[in-house]
Design an enzyme around this catalytic site. Structure first.
Site, short mmCIF file in Angstrom:
data_model
loop_
_atom_site.label_atom_id
_atom_site.label_comp_id
_atom_site.label_asym_id
_atom_site.label_seq_id
_atom_site.Cartn_x
_atom_site.Cartn_y
_atom_site.Cartn_z
N TYR A 50 0.76 -1.31 0.00
CA TYR A 50 0.14 -0.29 -0.06
C TYR A 50 0.84 1.17 0.18
O TYR A 50 0.34 2.61 -0.15
CB TYR A 50 -0.98 0.15 1.13
CG TYR A 50 -1.89 -1.12 1.40
CD1 TYR A 50 -2.06 -1.93 0.14
CD2 TYR A 50 -2.65 -1.32 2.40
CE1 TYR A 50 -3.05 -2.98 0.35
CE2 TYR A 50 -3.45 -2.50 2.78
CZ TYR A 50 -3.86 -3.19 1.76
OH TYR A 50 -4.39 -4.31 1.92
N GLN A 120 -7.52 -14.04 5.38
CA GLN A 120 -8.31 -12.66 5.09
C GLN A 120 -8.62 -12.83 3.54
O GLN A 120 -7.88 -13.09 2.81
CB GLN A 120 -7.28 -11.44 5.24
CG GLN A 120 -7.69 -10.33 4.85
CD GLN A 120 -6.99 -9.30 4.89
OE1 GLN A 120 -6.64 -8.35 3.83
NE2 GLN A 120 -6.26 -8.82 6.11
N GLY A 150 -18.11 -4.10 -0.94
CA GLY A 150 -18.17 -4.39 -2.48
C GLY A 150 -17.07 -3.70 -3.12
O GLY A 150 -17.04 -3.44 -4.24
#
Length: 252
Positions: A50, A120, A150
């Site tokens: 990230y 996860q 979503g």
């Protein structure tokens, strides 16, 4: 209100609700994490990929110095390996996006030192993952749901793809409980004993997303939402579809 916890197979306690930090922009994420700590978040889902972990670390250090939180109260998820457990740098080890065949291979691996305590995976009403969740739980592996709303801001979204937050039945349930559609989607997963990490960099949404412990969906509402499953992935990782270990070709 701080989140309740799930006890992992190694007796560590992991908060039921946390903050996802994917797409949290550098220059902004530090303030977002500080705000989230003040709002009661104690679980933060991070990854080197990230490219914002430095700022997240700075925010956490500042909040610890202020006395707002203790390090032992925080559960920080990143993408790590067994050696870090040996070094005492990591207290629990998990996996991500593993299907049941891949988990089976790990559990049967000769010389396995640390059984994974968490998997996860993407999970929401359009991808309910019932078989995989049942399999994980039967092996003492808890589950964390990413993209629980979503992933509406995913950059690869195509016109005509479903928008979970706009689902009329989700909206109807939300109105009934005086809650937002996002709060209903988070609560749906919590009632399935799944840990949830909705991502947001908006203070109002961060605050809203943790206010899900003062209402309960009925069994009928849970069954209705479970019936929405269409095995649709917001994050299909198509760039890896030809990799020998691409996990999403298996049924679960």
């Amino acid at each position: 209100m701080a989140s309740p916890c799930v006890e992992l197979s190694n007796k560590m306690k992991m908060p039921t609700l946390g903050l996802g930090t994917w797409q949290a922009p550098p220059g902004k994420v530090e303030e977002v994490v500080k705000f989230a700590i003040d709002a009661g978040y104690r679980l933060f889902d991070c990854a080197y990929f990230y490219q914002n972990e430095n700022e997240i670390g700075n925010a956490i250090q500042q909040k610890i110095k202020e006395g707002a939180v203790k390090r032992e109260d925080l559960f920080i998820v990143t993408k790590a390996m067994e050696e870090l457990v040996d070094c005492g740098l990591v207290k629990a080890i998990g996996i991500s996006n593993f299907n049941h065949e891949q988990i089976e291979r790990i559990l049967n691996k000769p010389g396995l030192k640390y059984k994974p305590v968490n998997n996860q995976i993407e999970c929401h009403p359009y991808l309910t993952q019932e078989k995989l969740i049942k399999y994980c739980k039967s092996n003492g592996i808890s589950v964390t749901a990413y993209s629980p709303l979503g992933s509406p801001n995913r950059p690869w979204a195509k016109p005509g793809e479903p928008v979970l937050l706009d689902d009329p039945e989700i909206k109807e349930i939300a109105v009934r409980h005086h809650k937002t559609p996002a709060q209903v989607l988070i609560r749906f997963l919590i009632q399935r004993d799944v840990i949830v990490i909705p991502k947001s960099d908006k203070p109002q949404r961060i605050e809203e997303n943790i206010k899900v412990f003062d209402f309960e969906l009925s069994k009928k509402e849970m069954d209705v939402i479970l019936s929405f499953n269409r095995n649709w992935r917001a994050v299909p990782a198509l760039q890896a579809v030809n990799h020998k270990d691409y996990p999403f070709k298996a049924e679960y």
